[in-house]
Design an enzyme around this catalytic site. Structure first.
Site, PDB file in Angstrom:
ATOM      1  N   LYS A 101       1.926   4.865  17.799  1.00 55.53           N
ATOM      2  CA  LYS A 101       3.186   4.265  18.268  1.00 55.53           C
ATOM      3  C   LYS A 101       3.170   4.135  19.790  1.00 55.53           C
ATOM      4  O   LYS A 101       3.596   3.128  20.350  1.00 55.53           O
ATOM      5  CB  LYS A 101       4.376   5.118  17.817  1.00 55.53           C
TER       6      LYS A 101
ATOM      7  N   TYR B  31      -0.342   9.873  14.544  1.00 56.95           N
ATOM      8  CA  TYR B  31       0.737   8.924  14.217  1.00 56.95           C
ATOM      9  C   TYR B  31       1.490   8.567  15.499  1.00 56.95           C
ATOM     10  O   TYR B  31       1.687   7.393  15.821  1.00 56.95           O
ATOM     11  CB  TYR B  31       1.705   9.523  13.193  1.00 56.95           C
TER      12      TYR B  31
ATOM     13  N   SER C   7       8.942   5.237  17.569  1.00 53.68           N
ATOM     14  CA  SER C   7       9.343   6.542  17.027  1.00 53.68           C
ATOM     15  C   SER C   7       9.580   7.544  18.143  1.00 53.68           C
ATOM     16  O   SER C   7       8.936   7.484  19.192  1.00 53.68           O
ATOM     17  CB  SER C   7       8.213   7.064  16.122  1.00 53.68           C
TER      18      SER C   7
ATOM     19  N   SER D 273       0.849  -1.215   0.000  1.00 50.22           N
ATOM     20  CA  SER D 273       0.000   0.000   0.000  1.00 50.22           C
ATOM     21  C   SER D 273       0.875   1.253   0.000  1.00 50.22           C
ATOM     22  O   SER D 273       0.441   2.324  -0.406  1.00 50.22           O
ATOM     23  CB  SER D 273      -0.896   0.009   1.250  1.00 50.22           C
TER      24      SER D 273
END
Ligand code: WQD
Length: 353
Positions: free
Chosen positions: A152, A148, A124, A34
Protein backbone atom coordinates in the site's frame (compact mmCIF):
# COMPACT_ATOMS: atom_id res chain seq x y z
CA UNK A 1 -20.12 7.59 -18.35
CA UNK A 2 -19.22 4.93 -15.80
CA UNK A 3 -17.02 4.14 -12.80
CA UNK A 4 -14.80 1.06 -13.05
CA UNK A 5 -14.68 -0.73 -9.66
CA UNK A 6 -11.75 -3.15 -9.68
CA UNK A 7 -12.11 -5.81 -6.98
CA UNK A 8 -15.78 -4.85 -7.02
CA UNK A 9 -16.97 -8.33 -6.00
CA UNK A 10 -15.07 -8.05 -2.71
CA UNK A 11 -16.19 -6.80 0.69
CA UNK A 12 -15.69 -3.05 0.29
CA UNK A 13 -15.93 -3.11 -3.50
CA UNK A 14 -19.39 -4.68 -3.49
CA UNK A 15 -20.65 -2.13 -0.97
CA UNK A 16 -19.18 0.65 -3.09
CA UNK A 17 -20.91 -0.70 -6.21
CA UNK A 18 -24.21 -0.54 -4.32
CA UNK A 19 -23.50 2.98 -3.05
CA UNK A 20 -22.73 4.13 -6.61
CA UNK A 21 -26.08 2.81 -7.80
CA UNK A 22 -27.92 4.39 -4.86
CA UNK A 23 -26.32 7.70 -5.88
CA UNK A 24 -27.46 7.29 -9.46
CA UNK A 25 -23.99 6.49 -10.78
CA UNK A 26 -23.17 3.62 -13.15
CA UNK A 27 -20.63 1.16 -11.81
CA UNK A 28 -18.79 -1.59 -13.70
CA UNK A 29 -17.32 -4.43 -11.63
CA UNK A 30 -13.99 -5.96 -12.68
CA UNK A 31 -12.84 -8.86 -10.51
CA UNK A 32 -10.81 -12.05 -11.02
CA UNK A 33 -12.83 -13.81 -8.27
CA UNK A 34 -9.60 -15.02 -6.66
CA UNK A 35 -10.90 -13.77 -3.32
CA UNK A 36 -14.58 -13.18 -4.07
CA UNK A 37 -17.57 -15.06 -5.36
CA UNK A 38 -19.67 -14.78 -8.47
CA UNK A 39 -22.62 -15.01 -6.09
CA UNK A 40 -21.49 -11.67 -4.65
CA UNK A 41 -21.93 -10.09 -8.08
CA UNK A 42 -25.41 -11.60 -8.30
CA UNK A 43 -26.23 -10.22 -4.85
CA UNK A 44 -25.01 -6.75 -5.86
CA UNK A 45 -27.18 -6.97 -9.00
CA UNK A 46 -30.11 -7.80 -6.74
CA UNK A 47 -29.52 -4.59 -4.82
CA UNK A 48 -28.84 -2.45 -7.89
CA UNK A 49 -29.80 -3.54 -11.40
CA UNK A 50 -29.76 -6.96 -13.09
CA UNK A 51 -27.69 -5.58 -15.95
CA UNK A 52 -24.88 -4.27 -13.75
CA UNK A 53 -21.79 -4.90 -15.89
CA UNK A 54 -19.30 -7.48 -14.61
CA UNK A 55 -15.93 -8.17 -16.25
CA UNK A 56 -14.12 -11.26 -14.96
CA UNK A 57 -10.36 -10.92 -15.04
CA UNK A 58 -7.16 -9.60 -13.55
CA UNK A 59 -6.73 -5.86 -13.09
CA UNK A 60 -3.03 -6.36 -13.95
CA UNK A 61 -4.11 -7.21 -17.51
CA UNK A 62 -3.76 -3.84 -19.24
CA UNK A 63 -5.59 -5.04 -22.35
CA UNK A 64 -8.56 -6.34 -20.38
CA UNK A 65 -8.85 -3.15 -18.33
CA UNK A 66 -8.58 -1.09 -21.51
CA UNK A 67 -11.32 -3.08 -23.21
CA UNK A 68 -13.59 -2.56 -20.18
CA UNK A 69 -12.90 1.18 -20.21
CA UNK A 70 -13.73 1.41 -23.92
CA UNK A 71 -16.79 -0.84 -23.82
CA UNK A 72 -18.47 0.84 -20.86
CA UNK A 73 -17.25 4.42 -21.47
CA UNK A 74 -15.45 4.48 -18.15
CA UNK A 75 -14.13 7.88 -17.09
CA UNK A 76 -13.31 7.25 -13.40
CA UNK A 77 -11.78 4.31 -11.54
CA UNK A 78 -12.03 3.03 -7.96
CA UNK A 79 -9.23 0.51 -7.43
CA UNK A 80 -9.75 -2.15 -4.74
CA UNK A 81 -8.28 -5.22 -6.46
CA UNK A 82 -5.55 -6.45 -4.09
CA UNK A 83 -4.78 -9.17 -1.59
CA UNK A 84 -5.38 -7.86 1.93
CA UNK A 85 -4.32 -10.25 4.68
CA UNK A 86 -1.47 -8.98 6.83
CA UNK A 87 -0.71 -12.50 8.08
CA UNK A 88 -0.77 -14.04 4.58
CA UNK A 89 1.44 -11.26 3.22
CA UNK A 90 4.17 -12.29 5.68
CA UNK A 91 4.02 -15.86 4.32
CA UNK A 92 3.70 -14.88 0.63
CA UNK A 93 5.43 -11.51 0.17
CA UNK A 94 6.26 -12.00 -3.52
CA UNK A 95 2.67 -12.95 -4.35
CA UNK A 96 1.50 -9.81 -2.55
CA UNK A 97 3.91 -7.47 -4.32
CA UNK A 98 3.15 -9.04 -7.71
CA UNK A 99 -0.62 -8.93 -7.22
CA UNK A 100 -1.05 -5.63 -5.41
CA UNK A 101 1.46 -3.58 -7.37
CA UNK A 102 0.83 -5.45 -10.64
CA UNK A 103 -2.89 -4.72 -10.52
CA UNK A 104 -2.30 -1.05 -9.75
CA UNK A 105 0.22 -0.69 -12.58
CA UNK A 106 -2.14 -2.43 -15.00
CA UNK A 107 -4.96 -0.04 -14.15
CA UNK A 108 -2.70 3.01 -14.40
CA UNK A 109 -1.33 1.96 -17.78
CA UNK A 110 -4.83 1.43 -19.20
CA UNK A 111 -5.97 4.78 -17.79
CA UNK A 112 -2.94 6.60 -19.19
CA UNK A 113 -3.48 5.05 -22.64
CA UNK A 114 -6.94 6.64 -22.67
CA UNK A 115 -6.28 9.90 -20.89
CA UNK A 116 -8.46 9.01 -17.89
CA UNK A 117 -7.35 11.07 -14.92
CA UNK A 118 -9.54 10.36 -11.90
CA UNK A 119 -8.66 7.49 -9.56
CA UNK A 120 -9.66 6.55 -6.01
CA UNK A 121 -7.11 4.18 -4.46
CA UNK A 122 -7.82 1.75 -1.64
CA UNK A 123 -5.01 2.39 0.79
CA UNK A 124 -4.74 1.50 4.46
CA UNK A 125 -3.86 2.75 7.91
CA UNK A 126 -1.24 0.00 7.91
CA UNK A 127 1.02 2.52 6.12
CA UNK A 128 1.42 4.11 9.57
CA UNK A 129 2.77 0.90 11.12
CA UNK A 130 2.82 1.27 14.91
CA UNK A 131 2.23 4.99 15.53
CA UNK A 132 3.91 6.65 18.53
CA UNK A 133 1.19 9.29 18.68
CA UNK A 134 -2.57 8.80 18.31
CA UNK A 135 -4.89 9.86 16.84
CA UNK A 136 -3.14 9.57 13.50
CA UNK A 137 -3.27 12.38 10.97
CA UNK A 138 -2.25 12.21 7.31
CA UNK A 139 0.96 14.02 8.33
CA UNK A 140 1.87 11.30 10.86
CA UNK A 141 5.07 9.39 10.18
CA UNK A 142 4.74 6.67 7.57
CA UNK A 143 6.33 3.30 8.24
CA UNK A 144 4.65 0.06 7.26
CA UNK A 145 5.78 -3.02 9.15
CA UNK A 146 4.57 -5.88 6.94
CA UNK A 147 4.47 -6.76 3.23
CA UNK A 148 0.77 -5.91 2.93
CA UNK A 149 1.42 -2.44 4.33
CA UNK A 150 4.46 -2.04 2.09
CA UNK A 151 2.37 -2.79 -1.02
CA UNK A 152 0.00 0.00 0.00
CA UNK A 153 2.87 2.35 0.83
CA UNK A 154 4.65 1.65 -2.46
CA UNK A 155 1.32 1.99 -4.28
CA UNK A 156 0.94 5.46 -2.81
CA UNK A 157 4.49 6.33 -3.89
CA UNK A 158 3.74 5.28 -7.46
CA UNK A 159 0.55 7.34 -7.43
CA UNK A 160 2.29 10.39 -5.96
CA UNK A 161 4.87 10.25 -8.78
CA UNK A 162 2.32 9.79 -11.57
CA UNK A 163 0.17 12.61 -10.15
CA UNK A 164 3.23 14.89 -9.83
CA UNK A 165 4.02 14.26 -13.49
CA UNK A 166 0.61 15.73 -14.27
CA UNK A 167 -1.22 12.68 -15.56
CA UNK A 168 -3.46 11.79 -12.63
CA UNK A 169 -5.73 13.16 -9.92
CA UNK A 170 -6.03 10.61 -7.14
CA UNK A 171 -7.44 10.15 -3.65
CA UNK A 172 -5.39 7.84 -1.44
CA UNK A 173 -7.99 6.56 1.03
CA UNK A 174 -6.38 5.14 4.17
CA UNK A 175 -8.98 2.84 5.71
CA UNK A 176 -8.93 2.02 9.38
CA UNK A 177 -10.92 -1.07 10.39
CA UNK A 178 -13.98 -1.64 8.21
CA UNK A 179 -16.67 -3.93 9.71
CA UNK A 180 -20.44 -4.28 9.32
CA UNK A 181 -22.55 -4.99 6.25
CA UNK A 182 -25.27 -3.47 4.10
CA UNK A 183 -28.43 -3.27 6.30
CA UNK A 184 -30.29 -5.54 3.87
CA UNK A 185 -28.12 -8.46 5.04
CA UNK A 186 -27.72 -9.47 1.39
CA UNK A 187 -24.01 -8.64 1.02
CA UNK A 188 -21.20 -8.73 3.54
CA UNK A 189 -17.71 -9.88 4.31
CA UNK A 190 -17.05 -13.39 2.94
CA UNK A 191 -13.50 -14.29 3.98
CA UNK A 192 -11.73 -16.92 1.90
CA UNK A 193 -10.37 -19.78 3.99
CA UNK A 194 -9.63 -19.10 7.65
CA UNK A 195 -10.12 -15.40 8.46
CA UNK A 196 -7.60 -13.46 10.51
CA UNK A 197 -9.63 -10.34 11.22
CA UNK A 198 -11.49 -9.75 14.44
CA UNK A 199 -15.05 -9.21 13.24
CA UNK A 200 -15.11 -12.35 11.08
CA UNK A 201 -13.67 -14.54 13.85
CA UNK A 202 -15.95 -13.00 16.47
CA UNK A 203 -19.01 -13.80 14.38
CA UNK A 204 -17.81 -17.38 13.72
CA UNK A 205 -17.69 -17.93 17.50
CA UNK A 206 -21.12 -16.31 17.87
CA UNK A 207 -22.45 -18.70 15.21
CA UNK A 208 -20.94 -21.68 16.99
CA UNK A 209 -18.56 -22.32 14.07
CA UNK A 210 -15.53 -21.74 16.30
CA UNK A 211 -15.05 -22.59 19.97
CA UNK A 212 -13.65 -19.34 21.26
CA UNK A 213 -12.07 -16.07 20.29
CA UNK A 214 -8.45 -15.50 21.21
CA UNK A 215 -7.93 -11.91 22.35
CA UNK A 216 -4.40 -11.07 21.26
CA UNK A 217 -2.86 -9.22 24.17
CA UNK A 218 -4.20 -8.08 27.52
CA UNK A 219 -1.18 -6.02 28.54
CA UNK A 220 -1.36 -3.01 26.24
CA UNK A 221 -1.50 0.42 27.88
CA UNK A 222 -5.25 0.72 27.28
CA UNK A 223 -8.35 0.94 29.45
CA UNK A 224 -8.68 -2.84 29.70
CA UNK A 225 -5.31 -3.98 28.36
CA UNK A 226 -6.60 -5.12 24.96
CA UNK A 227 -5.67 -3.33 21.75
CA UNK A 228 -7.51 -0.32 20.36
CA UNK A 229 -8.68 0.12 16.77
CA UNK A 230 -10.89 2.58 14.88
CA UNK A 231 -13.74 0.47 13.53
CA UNK A 232 -15.90 2.03 10.83
CA UNK A 233 -19.04 0.86 9.07
CA UNK A 234 -18.40 -0.50 5.58
CA UNK A 235 -21.36 1.51 4.24
CA UNK A 236 -19.85 4.73 5.65
CA UNK A 237 -16.61 3.66 3.97
CA UNK A 238 -18.36 2.99 0.65
CA UNK A 239 -20.02 6.41 0.79
CA UNK A 240 -16.61 8.01 1.35
CA UNK A 241 -15.54 6.66 -2.06
CA UNK A 242 -18.35 8.53 -3.77
CA UNK A 243 -17.39 11.67 -1.90
CA UNK A 244 -13.79 11.13 -3.06
CA UNK A 245 -14.89 10.83 -6.70
CA UNK A 246 -16.86 14.05 -6.34
CA UNK A 247 -13.88 15.82 -4.75
CA UNK A 248 -11.72 14.83 -7.72
CA UNK A 249 -13.84 16.97 -10.03
CA UNK A 250 -12.17 20.00 -8.50
CA UNK A 251 -9.09 18.69 -6.65
CA UNK A 252 -5.95 17.87 -8.63
CA UNK A 253 -2.82 15.88 -7.75
CA UNK A 254 -2.60 13.21 -5.03
CA UNK A 255 -4.40 13.58 -1.68
CA UNK A 256 -4.12 11.13 1.23
CA UNK A 257 -7.16 10.95 3.50
CA UNK A 258 -7.77 8.93 6.67
CA UNK A 259 -11.13 7.16 6.79
CA UNK A 260 -12.10 6.36 10.35
CA UNK A 261 -14.57 7.48 12.97
CA UNK A 262 -11.96 9.19 15.18
CA UNK A 263 -13.05 6.91 18.05
CA UNK A 264 -11.04 3.95 19.29
CA UNK A 265 -12.49 0.82 20.89
CA UNK A 266 -10.67 -2.05 22.56
CA UNK A 267 -11.09 -5.67 21.50
CA UNK A 268 -12.82 -6.49 24.78
CA UNK A 269 -15.24 -3.57 24.34
CA UNK A 270 -16.11 -4.96 20.90
CA UNK A 271 -16.64 -8.45 22.35
CA UNK A 272 -18.92 -7.17 25.12
CA UNK A 273 -21.05 -5.14 22.68
CA UNK A 274 -21.19 -8.07 20.27
CA UNK A 275 -22.55 -10.26 23.10
CA UNK A 276 -25.38 -7.76 23.59
CA UNK A 277 -26.08 -7.73 19.85
CA UNK A 278 -26.11 -11.52 19.34
CA UNK A 279 -27.93 -12.05 22.62
CA UNK A 280 -25.57 -14.58 24.18
CA UNK A 281 -22.02 -14.86 25.56
CA UNK A 282 -19.16 -15.15 23.09
CA UNK A 283 -16.43 -17.40 24.51
CA UNK A 284 -13.07 -15.69 24.54
CA UNK A 285 -9.70 -15.89 26.26
CA UNK A 286 -6.90 -13.36 26.51
CA UNK A 287 -3.66 -14.77 25.08
CA UNK A 288 -0.28 -13.39 24.02
CA UNK A 289 -0.01 -10.46 21.64
CA UNK A 290 -0.03 -11.16 17.88
CA UNK A 291 3.35 -10.27 16.35
CA UNK A 292 3.24 -7.06 14.32
CA UNK A 293 0.09 -5.70 15.96
CA UNK A 294 -0.05 -2.09 17.01
CA UNK A 295 -1.38 -1.56 20.53
CA UNK A 296 -3.39 1.55 19.74
CA UNK A 297 -4.32 3.22 16.46
CA UNK A 298 -7.24 5.40 15.58
CA UNK A 299 -7.80 8.19 13.09
CA UNK A 300 -8.03 11.93 13.19
CA UNK A 301 -10.64 12.10 10.40
CA UNK A 302 -10.86 15.88 10.21
CA UNK A 303 -9.25 16.09 6.77
CA UNK A 304 -11.89 13.73 5.37
CA UNK A 305 -14.53 16.12 6.58
CA UNK A 306 -12.67 19.14 5.18
CA UNK A 307 -11.73 17.66 1.79
CA UNK A 308 -14.54 15.17 1.15
CA UNK A 309 -17.33 16.64 3.23
CA UNK A 310 -17.57 13.13 4.73
CA UNK A 311 -17.99 12.04 8.33
CA UNK A 312 -18.70 8.50 9.54
CA UNK A 313 -22.32 8.36 10.72
CA UNK A 314 -22.92 4.82 11.98
CA UNK A 315 -21.92 3.82 15.52
CA UNK A 316 -20.28 0.61 16.73
CA UNK A 317 -23.57 -1.00 17.76
CA UNK A 318 -24.98 -0.45 14.24
CA UNK A 319 -21.82 -1.92 12.73
CA UNK A 320 -22.18 -5.06 14.82
CA UNK A 321 -25.95 -5.34 14.31
CA UNK A 322 -25.51 -5.12 10.52
CA UNK A 323 -22.56 -7.52 10.56
CA UNK A 324 -24.53 -10.03 12.64
CA UNK A 325 -27.59 -9.79 10.36
CA UNK A 326 -25.39 -10.76 7.39
CA UNK A 327 -23.56 -13.55 9.25
CA UNK A 328 -26.69 -15.03 10.85
CA UNK A 329 -28.47 -15.17 7.48
CA UNK A 330 -25.36 -16.31 5.58
CA UNK A 331 -23.33 -18.50 7.96
CA UNK A 332 -21.30 -19.74 4.97
CA UNK A 333 -21.07 -16.35 3.32
CA UNK A 334 -21.99 -16.55 -0.36
CA UNK A 335 -21.23 -20.28 -0.40
CA UNK A 336 -24.94 -21.08 -0.09
CA UNK A 337 -25.60 -19.46 -3.42
CA UNK A 338 -22.08 -19.85 -4.73
CA UNK A 339 -22.06 -21.27 -8.23
CA UNK A 340 -18.27 -21.24 -8.40
CA UNK A 341 -16.32 -24.45 -7.72
CA UNK A 342 -14.92 -24.52 -4.16
CA UNK A 343 -11.82 -22.31 -4.02
CA UNK A 344 -8.61 -24.24 -3.28
CA UNK A 345 -6.44 -22.49 -0.68
CA UNK A 346 -3.76 -20.36 -2.32
CA UNK A 347 -0.57 -22.42 -2.16
CA UNK A 348 1.96 -19.78 -3.01
CA UNK A 349 3.24 -17.98 -6.10
CA UNK A 350 1.33 -15.16 -7.67
CA UNK A 351 -2.44 -15.46 -7.33
CA UNK A 352 -3.84 -17.09 -10.41
CA UNK A 353 -0.43 -18.48 -11.46
C1 WQD B 1 -8.05 -5.97 14.98
C2 WQD B 1 -7.72 -6.13 16.44
C3 WQD B 1 -5.99 -7.76 16.83
C4 WQD B 1 -8.20 -11.31 15.62
C5 WQD B 1 -6.84 -4.72 9.59
C6 WQD B 1 -6.50 -5.19 8.24
C7 WQD B 1 -5.74 -4.19 7.44
C8 WQD B 1 -6.28 -2.79 7.60
C9 WQD B 1 -6.51 -2.43 9.05
C10 WQD B 1 -7.52 -2.20 5.61
C11 WQD B 1 -6.21 -6.27 16.68
C12 WQD B 1 -7.31 -8.18 17.45
C13 WQD B 1 -7.85 -10.00 15.89
C14 WQD B 1 -8.35 -12.21 16.71
C15 WQD B 1 -7.81 -10.46 18.23
N1 WQD B 1 -7.49 -2.61 6.88
N2 WQD B 1 -7.67 -9.58 17.16
N3 WQD B 1 -8.17 -11.74 17.97
O1 WQD B 1 -4.80 -6.08 12.35
O2 WQD B 1 -6.10 -3.93 12.78
O3 WQD B 1 -5.72 -4.77 10.42
O4 WQD B 1 -7.38 -3.43 9.58
O5 WQD B 1 -6.61 -2.06 4.87
O6 WQD B 1 -5.87 -4.62 6.12
O7 WQD B 1 -5.70 -6.35 8.38
O8 WQD B 1 -7.31 -5.94 11.98
O9 WQD B 1 -9.20 -7.39 12.58
O10 WQD B 1 -6.90 -8.44 12.29
O11 WQD B 1 -7.36 -7.00 14.27
O12 WQD B 1 -7.63 -10.07 19.41
O13 WQD B 1 -8.65 -13.42 16.53
O14 WQD B 1 -8.29 -7.35 16.90
O15 WQD B 1 -4.90 -8.06 17.69
O16 WQD B 1 -5.91 -5.63 17.90
P1 WQD B 1 -5.90 -5.17 11.98
P2 WQD B 1 -7.72 -7.28 12.73
Amino acid sequence: MAVLVTGGAGYIGSHTAVALHEAGRRGVILDDLSNASRAAVDAVRGLTTPDLAFVEGDAADVGLVGEAIDRYEVDEVVHFAASKSVAESVELPLAYFRNNLGSLLGVLAAMEDRGIRRLVFSSSCTVYGEPDVVPVTEASPIGAVNPYGWTKLHGEQVLDAVAAAGGLDVMLLRYFNPIGAHPSGVIGEDPTGIPTNLAALLMQVALGRRDRLQVFGGDYGTVDGSAVRDYLHVVDLAEAHLAALDALTTRTGATAVNLGTGRGHTVLELVRLAEEVVGHPIAHEVVARRPGDAGRIWADPSLATEVLGWTAERDLRTMLEDHWRWCESHPDGFADARTDPPRAPRLGGAPGS
